[in-house]
Design a protein around this motif. Structure first.
Motif, PDB file in Angstrom:
ATOM      1  N   PHE B  34       0.873  -1.159   0.000  1.00 30.72           N
ATOM      2  CA  PHE B  34       0.000   0.000   0.000  1.00 30.72           C
ATOM      3  C   PHE B  34       0.915   1.214   0.000  1.00 30.72           C
ATOM      4  N   LEU B  35       1.091   1.783  -1.188  1.00 31.79           N
ATOM      5  CA  LEU B  35       2.121   2.800  -1.389  1.00 31.79           C
ATOM      6  C   LEU B  35       1.558   4.203  -1.349  1.00 31.79           C
ATOM      7  N   GLY B  36       2.373   5.123  -0.938  1.00 28.99           N
ATOM      8  CA  GLY B  36       1.973   6.519  -1.000  1.00 28.99           C
ATOM      9  C   GLY B  36       2.963   7.375  -0.257  1.00 28.99           C
ATOM     10  N   PRO B  37       3.063   8.641  -0.644  1.00 30.52           N
ATOM     11  CA  PRO B  37       3.969   9.534   0.090  1.00 30.52           C
ATOM     12  C   PRO B  37       3.432   9.777   1.504  1.00 30.52           C
ATOM     13  N   ASN B  38       4.246  10.367   2.356  1.00 29.38           N
ATOM     14  CA  ASN B  38       3.788  10.695   3.706  1.00 29.38           C
ATOM     15  C   ASN B  38       2.551  11.584   3.616  1.00 29.38           C
ATOM     16  N   GLY B  39       1.538  11.263   4.426  1.00 23.41           N
ATOM     17  CA  GLY B  39       0.320  12.072   4.431  1.00 23.41           C
ATOM     18  C   GLY B  39      -0.658  11.702   3.331  1.00 23.41           C
ATOM     19  N   ALA B  40      -0.407  10.595   2.636  1.00 20.68           N
ATOM     20  CA  ALA B  40      -1.307  10.208   1.531  1.00 20.68           C
ATOM     21  C   ALA B  40      -2.615   9.619   2.037  1.00 20.68           C
ATOM     22  N   GLY B  41      -2.630   9.165   3.293  1.00 27.20           N
ATOM     23  CA  GLY B  41      -3.847   8.564   3.845  1.00 27.20           C
ATOM     24  C   GLY B  41      -3.711   7.080   4.128  1.00 27.20           C
ATOM     25  N   LYS B  42      -2.480   6.563   4.051  1.00 34.07           N
ATOM     26  CA  LYS B  42      -2.277   5.116   4.243  1.00 34.07           C
ATOM     27  C   LYS B  42      -2.684   4.680   5.652  1.00 34.07           C
ATOM     28  N   THR B  43      -2.162   5.399   6.654  1.00 35.42           N
ATOM     29  CA  THR B  43      -2.459   5.010   8.039  1.00 35.42           C
ATOM     30  C   THR B  43      -3.945   5.193   8.347  1.00 35.42           C
ATOM     31  N   THR B  44      -4.542   6.253   7.827  1.00 33.50           N
ATOM     32  CA  THR B  44      -5.985   6.460   8.031  1.00 33.50           C
ATOM     33  C   THR B  44      -6.764   5.279   7.461  1.00 33.50           C
ATOM     34  N   MET B  45      -6.360   4.849   6.284  1.00 27.99           N
ATOM     35  CA  MET B  45      -7.016   3.702   5.636  1.00 27.99           C
ATOM     36  C   MET B  45      -6.950   2.468   6.542  1.00 27.99           C
ATOM     37  N   LEU B  46      -5.761   2.189   7.053  1.00 26.35           N
ATOM     38  CA  LEU B  46      -5.603   0.996   7.897  1.00 26.35           C
ATOM     39  C   LEU B  46      -6.399   1.155   9.193  1.00 26.35           C
ATOM     40  N   VAL B 204      -1.522   2.416  -5.148  1.00 23.82           N
ATOM     41  CA  VAL B 204      -0.856   3.702  -4.887  1.00 23.82           C
ATOM     42  C   VAL B 204      -1.914   4.709  -4.453  1.00 23.82           C
ATOM     43  N   LEU B 205      -1.674   5.310  -3.297  1.00 29.87           N
ATOM     44  CA  LEU B 205      -2.589   6.299  -2.740  1.00 29.87           C
ATOM     45  C   LEU B 205      -1.888   7.645  -2.749  1.00 29.87           C
ATOM     46  N   ASP B 206      -2.614   8.681  -3.142  1.00 29.24           N
ATOM     47  CA  ASP B 206      -2.030  10.025  -3.122  1.00 29.24           C
ATOM     48  C   ASP B 206      -3.108  11.014  -2.737  1.00 29.24           C
ATOM     49  N   ARG B 207      -2.855  11.791  -1.704  1.00 28.57           N
ATOM     50  CA  ARG B 207      -3.799  12.792  -1.205  1.00 28.57           C
ATOM     51  C   ARG B 207      -5.187  12.189  -0.997  1.00 28.57           C
ATOM     52  N   GLY B 208      -5.211  11.009  -0.417  1.00 29.03           N
ATOM     53  CA  GLY B 208      -6.475  10.363  -0.083  1.00 29.03           C
ATOM     54  C   GLY B 208      -7.138   9.626  -1.231  1.00 29.03           C
ATOM     55  N   ARG B 209      -6.585   9.730  -2.415  1.00 31.59           N
ATOM     56  CA  ARG B 209      -7.216   9.077  -3.573  1.00 31.59           C
ATOM     57  C   ARG B 209      -6.407   7.881  -4.035  1.00 31.59           C
TER      58      ARG B 209
END
Lengths: 251, 310
Positions: B34-46, B204-209
């Motif tokens: 589950f890829l994404g830059p810092n703040g992309a929403g990865k942890t929120t998703m989990l 890949v997640l970016d800015r919540g998308r």
């Protein structure tokens, strides 16, 4: 199953960390220093002020010894209980252990109830034990000291202390700061003290429990039916509220 | 079968979209990055998937159970390692594993056997010290061990390597890689090399998308952009580079660090390059040692997908 496992953890945590020293330590200090303080206060004052006050002071009795115990319970021990409990829930949230256990089959209700039950176990066990120590030490200087008033006073205080535990748990579930939760608990305590100034509050609400231990320890008859009932009821409601508040919080 | 399914999952913090209509699936048995830059929403998703946070709208299921209303059923089959695992500092590693297992109601002697095996796997067997004295790497390895105590059908790992030194990262990646085929792994990270090394599926997640989802090979093919070829000759690489640079399909070229007679060339038309290169090399009178078509790295895919908006 998971509640029992978590409660076992909470009880082990009490035994293996600073928690085992704070509340029982203060209670022990109170139990062993109260009776000699009562016994020798008159002599101490005589030594310090000559014989100026001596004729005016009555000879100490077991009532003075029990008064030391009940005053310490109502102030020093109550404050220590509130402060020590402030981070019970928020502390686990802050350090990340709450997330570790709450992503396993432990419900949030189980988490909060375990905090309540483990605190009550520590509180009741250490208070009852130190009450017996108080009685024993009192008997050294006041052999005619009855057990009944001490038991009644301690039981009344324990009921009131359960209410304090419930209040602080609600605060600890609601705010992230342990100091903040303790502050809310202390605020509630002082509000109840103030409420006790007004007669109806003293007669019908938990405000009547604040100073009841002192009166009971002096073997003064006090009608505690409604204060005790409202204290017990409010404690149950507040524990339920702590569960609800914690269930609604995001971790 | 899909282990995780989300539908239009949205999480708002004030006006900020931490998650914005994310719909994704995690196939059973995959090691899912589950890829994404810092703040992309990865942890929120989990956090939403594990019932630690509530979605503003949309929903998610794990093993068919709703993550909000059937939390207990979800938690019974999931192992989770947060980005910063919290432990009771007064417990030893063995005590914590036994405690974690007891929350699942794992009976003896299974609990003892499993705790012992996991401590061995984490390299912490026989360590009598309380967790409070553990290094970050030891805590991370213990974190993975505790996430496996219930033999989970889904292992969720939030940035498991981000704060570790290279050796610690290698240890943890080896541990995760060893689980392939035994359980489904959902693994969030902003470290592309780690994901590339062990994941077979990526989102890949970016800015919540959700920007893209698929297998690593698919993403390379679909989003790798220009192809890179490596040309190695027996001698005269400078003349070869000069001739190749003059071709219309040559986008850019760069020397190969560990081979003085080789060059990497980014080409816009691979077929034209295939036809032309042997002739160019032969025309210069030198021998062709290698003509390799290099795959786009996940980093190139990622930069192509996420970097364009920055």
């Amino acid at each position: 199953m998971s509640f029992r496992a978590f409660l076992a953890k909470d009880l082990r945590e009490i035994v293996r960390t600073w928690r085992i020293w704070v509340l029982p330590g203060i209670l022990l200090f109170s139990a062993v220093t109260g009776p000699p303080t009562a016994r020798f206060t008159k002599e101490l004052l005589s030594t310090l002020s000559g014989d100026m006050f001596n004729p005016m002071m009555p000879d100490p009795t077991w009532v003075d010894s029990y008064a030391q115990w009940t005053k310490n319970l109502s102030q020093l021990v109550a404050f220590a209980l509130i402060i020590a409990l402030g981070s019970a829930i928020s502390g686990e949230k802050r350090t990340g252990t709450a997330i570790m256990v709450l992503t396993k089959p432990l419900t949030r209700a189980g988490f909060v109830l375990s905090k309540f039950v483990s605190t009550v176990v520590l509180l009741v066990a250490s208070t009852v034990l130190m009450m017996l120590v108080t009685w024993g030490v009192t008997l050294i200087w006041f052999p005619d000291a009855p057990f009944g008033p001490l038991l009644a006073a301690t039981a009344a205080w324990l009921l009131f202390a359960l209410l304090l535990v419930a209040v602080v748990l609600v605060a600890s579930a609601a705010v992230d700061s342990g100091a903040g939760a303790a502050g809310i608990g202390l605020g509630f305590f002082f509000l109840l003290m103030l409420a006790g100034i007004w007669g109806p509050m003293l007669r019908w609400t938990p405000a009547g429990m604040v100073n009841a231990p002192v009166a009971l320890g002096a073997d003064v008859e006090v009608d505690l039916l409604w204060p005790a009932l409202t204290t017990a009821a409010l404690t149950v409601v507040l524990v339920w509220l702590a569960v609800r508040v914690f269930e609604r919080r995001e971790l | 079968m899909n282990v995780v399914e989300t539908r239009d999952l949205t999480k708002l913090y004030g006006d900020v979209h931490a998650l914005d209509g994310v719909t994704l699936t995690v196939p059973e048995g995959s090691v899912f990055g589950f890829l994404g830059p810092n703040g992309a929403g990865k942890t929120t998703m989990l956090r939403v998937l594990l019932g630690l946070a509530r979605p503003t709208s949309g929903g998610a299921t794990i093993f068919g159970h709703d993550v909000q209303s059937e939390r207990d059923a979800v938690h019974a089959r999931v192992g989770f390692l947060p980005d910063v695992p919290g432990f009771y500092p007064w417990m030893t590693g063995a005590e914590f594993l036994r405690f974690a297992g007891s929350l699942f109601g794992i009976p003896e002697p299974t609990l003892t056997e499993r705790a012992h095996a996991l401590l061995e796997m984490a390299g912490l067997a026989g360590n009598p010290n309380p967790v409070g004295g553990y290094s970050r790497g030891m805590k991370q390895r213990l974190g993975i061990a505790q996430a496996l105590i219930n033999a989970p059908d889904l292992l969720v790992l939030d940035e498991p390597t981000s704060a570790l030194d290279p050796l610690g990262r290698a240890d943890v990646l080896t541990m995760i890689g060893s689980l392939r085929g035994r359980t489904t792994v959902l693994f969030s990270s902003h470290l592309l090399g780690d994901v590339e090394r062990i994941c077979d599926q990526v989102a890949v997640l970016d800015r919540g998308r959700l920007v893209v989802q698929g297998s690593v090979a698919e993403l390379r093919r679909a989003h790798g952009g220009s192809t890179t070829v490596r040309i190695a000759v027996t001698e005269g690489i400078d003349r070869v580079v000069a001739a190749v640079a003059a071709e219309p399909w040559c986008v850019r070229h760069a020397p190969v660090v560990d081979d003085g007679q080789a060059t990497d060339v980014v080409v816009s038309d691979l077929a034209a390059a295939r036809r032309a290169v042997p002739g160019i090399v032969a025309g210069l009178g030198v021998g062709l040692r290698r003509f390799d078509e290099l795959e786009a790295s996940l980093e190139e895919v990622f930069v192509g997908l996420v970097g364009v908006n920055r």
